[in-house]
Design a protein around this motif. Structure first.
Motif, PDB file in Angstrom:
ATOM      1  N   LEU A   1      78.656 -59.555 -32.361  1.00 31.03           N
ATOM      2  CA  LEU A   1      77.905 -59.583 -31.104  1.00 31.03           C
ATOM      3  C   LEU A   1      76.425 -59.394 -31.397  1.00 31.03           C
ATOM      4  O   LEU A   1      76.054 -58.731 -32.371  1.00 31.03           O
ATOM      5  N   THR A   2      75.593 -59.933 -30.525  1.00 33.65           N
ATOM      6  CA  THR A   2      74.161 -59.689 -30.619  1.00 33.65           C
ATOM      7  C   THR A   2      73.898 -58.224 -30.299  1.00 33.65           C
ATOM      8  O   THR A   2      74.401 -57.707 -29.300  1.00 33.65           O
ATOM      9  N   SER A   3      73.109 -57.557 -31.132  1.00 27.26           N
ATOM     10  CA  SER A   3      72.736 -56.175 -30.808  1.00 27.26           C
ATOM     11  C   SER A   3      71.301 -56.095 -30.307  1.00 27.26           C
ATOM     12  O   SER A   3      70.908 -55.080 -29.748  1.00 27.26           O
ATOM     13  N   GLY A   4      70.547 -57.159 -30.478  1.00 26.65           N
ATOM     14  CA  GLY A   4      69.195 -57.175 -29.927  1.00 26.65           C
ATOM     15  C   GLY A   4      68.460 -58.441 -30.309  1.00 26.65           C
ATOM     16  O   GLY A   4      68.708 -59.017 -31.368  1.00 26.65           O
TER      17      GLY A   4
ATOM     18  N   ARG B   1      76.746 -55.217 -44.864  1.00 18.96           N
ATOM     19  CA  ARG B   1      78.167 -55.473 -44.605  1.00 18.96           C
ATOM     20  C   ARG B   1      78.454 -55.638 -43.127  1.00 18.96           C
ATOM     21  O   ARG B   1      79.408 -56.305 -42.751  1.00 18.96           O
ATOM     22  N   ARG B   2      77.629 -55.013 -42.272  1.00 20.81           N
ATOM     23  CA  ARG B   2      77.930 -54.991 -40.833  1.00 20.81           C
ATOM     24  C   ARG B   2      76.922 -55.670 -39.937  1.00 20.81           C
ATOM     25  O   ARG B   2      77.169 -55.831 -38.749  1.00 20.81           O
ATOM     26  N   GLN B   3      75.759 -56.022 -40.456  1.00 20.01           N
ATOM     27  CA  GLN B   3      74.770 -56.637 -39.575  1.00 20.01           C
ATOM     28  C   GLN B   3      73.974 -57.703 -40.302  1.00 20.01           C
ATOM     29  O   GLN B   3      73.892 -57.711 -41.523  1.00 20.01           O
ATOM     30  N   ALA B   4      73.397 -58.587 -39.506  1.00 19.60           N
ATOM     31  CA  ALA B   4      72.512 -59.627 -40.023  1.00 19.60           C
ATOM     32  C   ALA B   4      71.245 -59.643 -39.187  1.00 19.60           C
ATOM     33  O   ALA B   4      71.295 -59.496 -37.959  1.00 19.60           O
ATOM     34  N   VAL B   5      70.123 -59.815 -39.852  1.00 21.98           N
ATOM     35  CA  VAL B   5      68.833 -59.984 -39.198  1.00 21.98           C
ATOM     36  C   VAL B   5      68.475 -61.459 -39.336  1.00 21.98           C
ATOM     37  O   VAL B   5      68.563 -62.035 -40.427  1.00 21.98           O
ATOM     38  N   VAL B   6      68.082 -62.061 -38.205  1.00 26.94           N
ATOM     39  CA  VAL B   6      67.879 -63.504 -38.153  1.00 26.94           C
ATOM     40  C   VAL B   6      66.560 -63.805 -37.443  1.00 26.94           C
ATOM     41  O   VAL B   6      66.244 -63.192 -36.429  1.00 26.94           O
ATOM     42  N   ARG B   7      65.810 -64.759 -37.972  1.00 25.30           N
ATOM     43  CA  ARG B   7      64.606 -65.221 -37.259  1.00 25.30           C
ATOM     44  C   ARG B   7      64.924 -66.571 -36.641  1.00 25.30           C
ATOM     45  O   ARG B   7      65.802 -67.303 -37.121  1.00 25.30           O
TER      46      ARG B   7
ATOM     47  N   VAL C   1      70.722 -67.120 -33.002  1.00 26.86           N
ATOM     48  CA  VAL C   1      70.717 -65.927 -33.851  1.00 26.86           C
ATOM     49  C   VAL C   1      72.139 -65.479 -34.161  1.00 26.86           C
ATOM     50  O   VAL C   1      72.507 -65.229 -35.318  1.00 26.86           O
ATOM     51  N   THR C   2      72.962 -65.364 -33.140  1.00 23.30           N
ATOM     52  CA  THR C   2      74.312 -64.847 -33.338  1.00 23.30           C
ATOM     53  C   THR C   2      75.179 -65.817 -34.147  1.00 23.30           C
ATOM     54  O   THR C   2      75.920 -65.388 -35.037  1.00 23.30           O
TER      55      THR C   2
END
Length: 146
Positions: free
Chosen positions: A83-86, A110-116, A70-71
């Protein structure tokens, strides 16, 4: 070679160096086998030290594969300072054999990505889905200030 291609080659080299610099990754024996825009693949070869008491791959090893895949997938969009946030992991069946975690970016800001992420175990009949996960990574470096 275009500047964009050269920049991507540098990103790939940075990703492989960061992956190899993680002591836990070395302990587990994981490999970064694919690093493309929006998609990452992490392989964890099966060995007895990674088993739980019933002989299956320990759930923590599977969660590690989800977390790292994910990261690193998020890093293909946000850069290396994150960093991983969850993460969440749903275990579908016990795993034996080599693991492959395939993570795909679902969306970014701009600041986060959601990943499966899907984790497969290699069996005599081919790969079997053993876990499904999702995670979010956040930028921590200069990208976070944009």
């Amino acid at each position: 070679m275009s500047d964009e291609h050269a920049g991507w080659d540098e990103a790939v080299a940075t990703a492989h160096a960061a992956f190899a610099a993680q002591d836990f990754t070395v302990l587990v024996g994981a490999e970064l086998t694919r690093f493309e825009p929006g998609v990452v693949e992490v392989r964890v070869p099966f060995r007895s030290a990674l088993r739980q008491q019933f002989g299956f791959v320990h759930g923590g090893v599977i969660a590690y594969a989800v977390d790292n895949a994910v990261t690193f997938a998020a890093g293909t969009r946000l850069g290396p300072e994150l960093l991983t946030s969850g993460i969440t992991v749903s275990y579908l069946r016990p795993a034996r054999g080599d693991l492959t975690a395939i993570a795909t970016v679902v969306g970014t800001t701009r600041r986060q990505a959601v990943v499966r992420c899907e984790v497969f175990a290699e069996t005599d009949d081919g790969p079997v889905l053993v876990a499904s996960g999702q995670g979010t990574a956040v930028a921590t470096g200069p990208a976070a200030d944009r």
